[in-house]
Design a protein around this motif. Structure first.
Motif, PDB file in Angstrom:
ATOM      1  N   LYS A 108      21.092  12.859  33.601  1.00  0.00           N
ATOM      2  CA  LYS A 108      22.197  12.125  34.214  1.00  0.00           C
ATOM      3  C   LYS A 108      23.435  12.154  33.316  1.00  0.00           C
ATOM      4  O   LYS A 108      24.537  12.475  33.756  1.00  0.00           O
ATOM      5  CB  LYS A 108      21.791  10.658  34.471  1.00  0.00           C
ATOM      6  CG  LYS A 108      20.497  10.499  35.256  1.00  0.00           C
ATOM      7  CD  LYS A 108      20.143   9.048  35.496  1.00  0.00           C
ATOM      8  CE  LYS A 108      19.884   8.224  34.252  1.00  0.00           C
ATOM      9  NZ  LYS A 108      18.677   8.600  33.502  1.00  0.00           N
ATOM     10  N   SER A 109      23.231  11.819  32.023  1.00  0.00           N
ATOM     11  CA  SER A 109      24.376  11.802  31.115  1.00  0.00           C
ATOM     12  C   SER A 109      24.967  13.193  30.979  1.00  0.00           C
ATOM     13  O   SER A 109      26.187  13.376  30.993  1.00  0.00           O
ATOM     14  CB  SER A 109      23.954  11.314  29.729  1.00  0.00           C
ATOM     15  OG  SER A 109      23.476  10.003  29.809  1.00  0.00           O
ATOM     16  N   THR A 110      24.104  14.173  30.836  1.00  0.00           N
ATOM     17  CA  THR A 110      24.592  15.536  30.676  1.00  0.00           C
ATOM     18  C   THR A 110      25.434  15.949  31.895  1.00  0.00           C
ATOM     19  O   THR A 110      26.480  16.585  31.755  1.00  0.00           O
ATOM     20  CB  THR A 110      23.400  16.482  30.496  1.00  0.00           C
ATOM     21  OG1 THR A 110      22.583  15.984  29.448  1.00  0.00           O
ATOM     22  CG2 THR A 110      23.864  17.887  30.155  1.00  0.00           C
TER      23      THR A 110
ATOM     24  N   PHE B 173      31.189   6.611  34.715  1.00  0.00           N
ATOM     25  CA  PHE B 173      30.549   5.525  33.954  1.00  0.00           C
ATOM     26  C   PHE B 173      29.151   5.963  33.588  1.00  0.00           C
ATOM     27  O   PHE B 173      28.347   6.297  34.458  1.00  0.00           O
ATOM     28  CB  PHE B 173      30.454   4.252  34.802  1.00  0.00           C
ATOM     29  CG  PHE B 173      31.776   3.627  35.122  1.00  0.00           C
ATOM     30  CD1 PHE B 173      32.518   4.073  36.217  1.00  0.00           C
ATOM     31  CD2 PHE B 173      32.276   2.573  34.371  1.00  0.00           C
ATOM     32  CE1 PHE B 173      33.736   3.494  36.531  1.00  0.00           C
ATOM     33  CE2 PHE B 173      33.499   1.978  34.679  1.00  0.00           C
ATOM     34  CZ  PHE B 173      34.232   2.448  35.768  1.00  0.00           C
ATOM     35  N   ASP B 174      28.798   5.948  32.288  1.00  0.00           N
ATOM     36  CA  ASP B 174      27.451   6.328  31.867  1.00  0.00           C
ATOM     37  C   ASP B 174      26.680   5.083  31.420  1.00  0.00           C
ATOM     38  O   ASP B 174      26.808   4.639  30.280  1.00  0.00           O
ATOM     39  CB  ASP B 174      27.512   7.359  30.735  1.00  0.00           C
ATOM     40  CG  ASP B 174      26.146   7.974  30.475  1.00  0.00           C
ATOM     41  OD1 ASP B 174      25.180   7.582  31.160  1.00  0.00           O
ATOM     42  OD2 ASP B 174      26.052   8.844  29.590  1.00  0.00           O
ATOM     43  N   GLU B 175      25.894   4.524  32.323  1.00  0.00           N
ATOM     44  CA  GLU B 175      25.135   3.312  32.037  1.00  0.00           C
ATOM     45  C   GLU B 175      25.992   2.265  31.341  1.00  0.00           C
ATOM     46  O   GLU B 175      25.673   1.828  30.243  1.00  0.00           O
ATOM     47  CB  GLU B 175      23.915   3.629  31.166  1.00  0.00           C
ATOM     48  CG  GLU B 175      23.006   4.661  31.826  1.00  0.00           C
ATOM     49  CD  GLU B 175      21.652   4.755  31.156  1.00  0.00           C
ATOM     50  OE1 GLU B 175      21.262   3.789  30.474  1.00  0.00           O
ATOM     51  OE2 GLU B 175      20.995   5.780  31.316  1.00  0.00           O
ATOM     52  N   PRO B 176      27.050   1.847  31.983  1.00  0.00           N
ATOM     53  CA  PRO B 176      28.024   0.985  31.299  1.00  0.00           C
ATOM     54  C   PRO B 176      27.474  -0.391  30.939  1.00  0.00           C
ATOM     55  O   PRO B 176      28.054  -1.070  30.107  1.00  0.00           O
ATOM     56  CB  PRO B 176      29.167   0.870  32.308  1.00  0.00           C
ATOM     57  CG  PRO B 176      28.532   1.122  33.635  1.00  0.00           C
ATOM     58  CD  PRO B 176      27.457   2.130  33.377  1.00  0.00           C
TER      59      PRO B 176
HETATM   60 MG   LIG Z   1      21.989   8.965  29.471  1.00  0.00          MG
END
Ligand SMILES: [Mg+2]
Ligand SMILES: Nc1ncnc2c1ncn2[C@@H]1O[C@H](COP(=O)(O)OP(=O)(O)OP(=O)(O)O)[C@@H](O)[C@H]1O
Ligand SMILES: Nc1ncnc2c1ncn2[C@@H]1O[C@H](COP(=O)(O)OP(=O)(O)OP(=O)(O)O)[C@@H](O)[C@H]1O
Ligand SMILES: NC(=O)CC[C@H](N)C(=O)O
Ligand SMILES: [Mg+2]
Lengths: 223, 227, 240, 223, 240
Positions: free
Chosen positions: C40-42, C160-163
């Motif tokens: 997901k982050s990538t 937004f990455d797991e904000p």
């Molecule tokens: Mg991540």
């Protein structure tokens, strides 16, 4: 035993060494400050070179750093003072040679401090900088370097103390720093105890406060 | 070199009474020092004095780092191969020194197998290595060798006779004595890098000083008698 | 607005994204969910080129990220990014954190930038914190400053990455509130999150990723109430 | 220029210095190994003293560490060999004095390595140990020390390299280590370049592999 | 079983616990909730004397913690503690983590200890992990090993300090499962947690702490469905 102690306390050599301490320490500090100053410039360049992706720049910096860190500063000073002058006909004055030796030596260690400082900054900082549109060099300048430099202060201070102590070996290339002068004093008077106590104190007077200040800074940075 | 040129003169850190630091003034003084300043006056150059440990003077002469070296330096064949000497200006020789209460060592023949100290890179080191089977201890500073002798870490010191006598008289009366005969005859010379122009001028000045008695005055000042 | 075509990304031998196809419309809020390590982050980081793309294409507002002539700094300034760990600049005050981008990248003058910072801080409910350093803020406050910092560049889309996942539970609400406001104002958003409540309420679309692929996508009610893919089902049974 | 280079390459001094390198390096290594070994014992004691809550033990260790870290090892060696022997009549042989100087000097730095290593272990480890009922000393022995020691390996290796280089100054107390022998070679042959290059190589042959090994260990510990 | 009377704890000038009174019966499961910094961890740590008590009294199974004659190591071995960050011993295998206490503190022999470890690993569902090092376990697995390690000392009571809050959401379930089993077997437990679901389901009693005091306590349904104290209300409105 007790008499000996009183004799020792009353010895004239405590006072007699003072002018030499003063004169020698001045030169010691001068060489250290100027040497570490140039060492910082060399070290910053070499440190960034070690962070470079260019293989040649990285390689040159690495060779420099490893050669210096792998040999004693005494050997470096001998090389600089005697071997270089013979082979390339460059004759530094003794004090100049001392400053160069400190700069070149400290530079290699400072390079690693700079590299370590920059690398210690969380990758997220760089990413945050880039993600608001800053260029790579702007990110270094405004985001990474100010934080990295703060962390470099304690190890730089520590390198200063190391370099200060390293100047003592310049006695052998005839730089009239404090160790040299006190050894002279010992040779001329054949008295050893008092001069060497005073010599130790001369260093401690600089290094202990420096260490205390560094520790205070470190503590403040930690928080 | 002529006019008011600055000339780098290397001298020894400590070699009484030829050169040593006066602990009152912090200045270098001694026979060699007086001599070279007088010579400088006559030839007409300014002295930039560098005070170096003896092995450093040799290395510096060899590499051309210094213009002149004056350090009670013995003229030897080996040294003369790499750099030049002035005419001899002082006659000396080596002698053996032991603790004042020493009875077993009467001469150089008794030192084999024993620890004997001297100064690194000097003619004494060569002598010890070539002529004895002593266990050689070398110090950069000869005073450290004397101190080792008095402390009992070595059994004898071998060194230039004027220095040994002067040291005994000023610092070690009753603690050290010399034994045996003078071991060698030696002559001191002023050192120049190979082919230095200064050499002829210095030789000339030296001859003049011997002639007009200045040399004798300086000699008397440091050795208490005229040559 | 954003079109991702057959996006692949490898770190050395490890293929992390194995062909992603996705499209995000203007003003759409897309939530990305999936187990840890699923990429997901990538995926997000490829969209603003914090990671180089191995193959495939990402087009943002007509500009292709793989175009060699692309001005990457300019592009990044149009894509706001909010990180799990805030990544505020600790040596700068809250205001300076917000104004740095506008001043250095957009050549805004100091005064204008300050005005902008004041507006944005008001928006995220932190008007009184302009002159403090990030260290003295709570996690929730930090994240709101990070959102303000990204908004200061007037981005076309926000990532937004797991904000909220580094926040204490009772601080999550404030951040989600700010994000909801943004969504209501019509910001285009891609949100990687573990907050299923937020995804359900605010997401126009939910994407479920696993092992570098999009396994399922649909409206929140499709995904949460009636997941088709068995992996989605297992995942949701664990987190709901 | 070119001729000079060929001359230099063909110089007999490269080979002629070899026996001196070999002999000197053996003594250098001997002093370093034995010195650092005792330094570790001293350092472990002083390090734990610095972790002690007993003010006196802590104070004594602190004074020792700061005095040593505040003065050059050259001065310490002079003090040990000349001042102490003259004043107290304790006569070390030169090599013994060298070993003592390294041990006392390295001990102070190792003390900080030990303290730092122990302190670097997460407090949670101690708490976990205590919470299953281990006593304070059991927790140290089974939980903290094994983890701390692993982390101490890189800085200990680094200290070994530093101490190795520090032995170069022992010429001043007549220890025939490698720098001393090569300086001798220089003053008896009137050649400086080749001997000093060989001398540098002598150190690098030890230090570069040591640094590489350390870095490999460090990398493995990091993971 | 455990009786806490007017417990005060200060760190320097900071008073963290301001007079706690609480009682835990045998086989009871007490859940402690409250905002960050309210002193929940400190409360737990005082119970097994990881923190010295400033004033007041804690009595466990008839033994007072402030009794100078108390064998503190023996007491600690009877009070199991599970930490938020697991605190497994990284240089020991899973089995060694579990057997260390029994061998060194209870003088159990190696063989018996190994048998015990095998049993406990089965109980927490990790039979196949006995010989690996903690580094290769997931967070949820680590925490289950930590529980097994504490159980190996046959404690009279188990303390849990936010045992699931460092875990990825999809790994929380397994740990809670193990804790539920324990509770069902009749273990006395004090659990500091943000998992309101667990507290509601398993807690015999819920304690709400704020600012170093117990603000409210009662059965889960009393606390969650009908909180009396306004602070409890605010807190619950944020986290539920
Ligand atoms: Mg991540
Ligand atoms: N810079 C990197 N180098 C090597 N591998 C990486 C890198 N960044 C991520 N990975 C790997 O890529 C995979 C996907 O990582 P990613 O961070 O995208 O997952 P995620 O879905 O965001 O997980 P999480 O929910 O834990 O944040 C993981 O296996 C991770 O280890
Ligand atoms: N060793 C310590 N020294 C000084 N202050 C401490 C120490 N341990 C805890 N505190 C302080 O005590 C207060 C209560 O801390 P505690 O960890 O008990 O809170 P908590 O309720 O467990 O919070 P959280 O939910 O964040 O874990 C906090 O203000 C904390 O900063
Ligand atoms: N200064 C000195 O120590 C000279 C020693 C001796 N005359 C030599 O030339 O070797
Ligand atoms: Mg806590």
């Amino acid at each position: 035993m007790f008499d000996g102690l009183i004799d020792l306390i009353n010895s004239p050599h405590w006072g007699n060494t003072l002018p030499f301490i003063r004169r020698g320490l001045a030169l010691t500090l001068y060489i250290t400050f100027v040497g570490v100053f140039f060492g910082f410039i060399i070290g910053a360049l070499a440190g960034f070179a070690r962070l470079s992706k260019n293989k040649i720049i990285y390689g040159v910096a690495t060779v420099y750093i490893e050669l210096i860190r792998g040999t004693p500063i005494l050997v470096q000073a001998l090389f600089l003072y005697f071997a270089i002058s013979q082979s390339f006909g460059i004759n530094f004055q003794a004090v100049t040679a001392g400053i160069i030796a400190i700069a070149v030596n400290a530079g290699a260690y400072i390079a690693e401090i700079v590299r370590g400082g920059v690398e210690s900054i969380d990758k997220g900082q760089k990413e945050a900088g880039r993600s608001i549109g800053l260029s790579s060099s702007q990110t270094m300048r405004y985001i990474i370097w100010p934080q990295a430099f703060k962390r470099m202060i304690p190890p730089l201070g520590n390198q200063f103390i190391i370099s200060l102590k390293d100047t003592s070996i310049f006695a052998i290339i005839s730089v009239g720093e404090v160790t040299f002068l006190l050894r002279q004093y010992v040779s001329s008077t054949a008295v050893t105890f008092e001069p060497y106590v005073m010599l130790s104190l001369a260093y401690l007077v600089i290094t202990i406060p420096a260490m205390l200040i560094l520790r205070a800074i470190e503590r403040r940075l930690d928080v | 070199a002529c006019g008011d040129d600055e000339v780098t003169v290397a001298t020894d850190t400590n070699y009484v009474p030829f050169e040593f630091m006066n602990t009152e003034t912090g200045e270098m003084e001694g026979f060699d020092i007086d001599l070279i300043y007088e010579i400088a006056d006559r030839v007409g150059f300014e002295i930039n004095l560098e005070v170096v440990e003896f092995d450093g003077i040799l290395a510096g002469m060899e590499t051309g780092r210094y213009d002149i070296g004056i350090a009670g330096m013995t003229i030897t064949e080996d040294r003369a191969k790499v750099f030049d000497f002035s005419d001899p200006y002082y006659d000396a020789g080596l002698v053996l020194a032991v603790r004042a209460d020493e009875e077993e060592i009467q001469s150089i023949d008794d030192v084999d197998g024993r620890p004997v100290a001297t100064r690194a890179a000097t003619t004494s080191e060569d002598y010890l290595v070539e002529n004895t089977d002593a266990e050689v201890r070398l110090f950069p500073d000869i005073v450290n060798a004397y101190q080792d002798l008095i402390a009992g870490r070595v059994d004898a010191v071998i060194y230039d006779v004027p220095n040994v006598l002067y040291y005994i008289e000023t610092e070690a009366l009753g603690e050290m004595k010399t034994v045996g005969d003078l071991l060698t005859g030696e002559q001191y010379g002023i050192a120049f890098p190979a082919d230095s122009e200064l050499r002829a001028q210095v030789n000339e000045a030296l001859a003049e000083m011997k002639e007009d008695g200045t040399y004798g005055d300086i000699y008397e000042k440091w050795f208490g008698e005229r040559p | 607005m954003i079109k991702v075509t057959d996006l692949h990304k490898s770190f050395g031998d490890l293929e992390v994204l194995k062909g992603i196809n996705a499209e995000v419309q203007e003003k759409e809020v897309v939530c990305v969910i999936g187990p840890s390590g699923s990429g997901k982050s990538t995926f997000l980081r490829c969209i603003n080129r914090l990671e180089d793309i191995t193959s495939g294409e990402v087009v943002i507002d007509g500009e292709s990220l793989t175009d060699p002539k692309l001005n990457i700094n300019k592009l990044r300034s149009q894509v706001g990014m909010v990180f799990q760990h805030f990544n505020l600049f600790p040596h700068k005050t809250v205001r300076e954190n917000i104004t740095l981008g506008p001043i250095k990248v957009k050549d805004m003058n100091q005064e204008e930038a300050n005005k902008l910072a004041t507006q944005l801080l008001e928006k995220v409910g932190l008007s009184d914190k302009a002159d403090v350093y990030p260290a003295s803020l709570s996690g929730g406050q930090k994240q709101r400053v990070a959102i303000a910092r990204a908004l200061a560049m007037s981005p076309k889309v926000m990532l937004f990455d797991e904000p909220t996942s580094a926040l204490d539970p009772e601080l999550v609400g404030d951040v989600l509130e700010v994000m909801k406001d943004l969504a209501k104002e019509g910001m285009t958003m891609i949100v990687v999150t573990h907050e299923m409540g937020f995804a359900r309420e605010m997401g126009d679309r939910v994407i479920f990723m696993d092992e570098g692929k999009i396994m399922e996508e649909g409206t929140p009610s499709e995904i949460f109430d009636n997941p088709q893919n068995p992996r989605t089902q297992t995942f949701l049974s664990k987190v709901l």
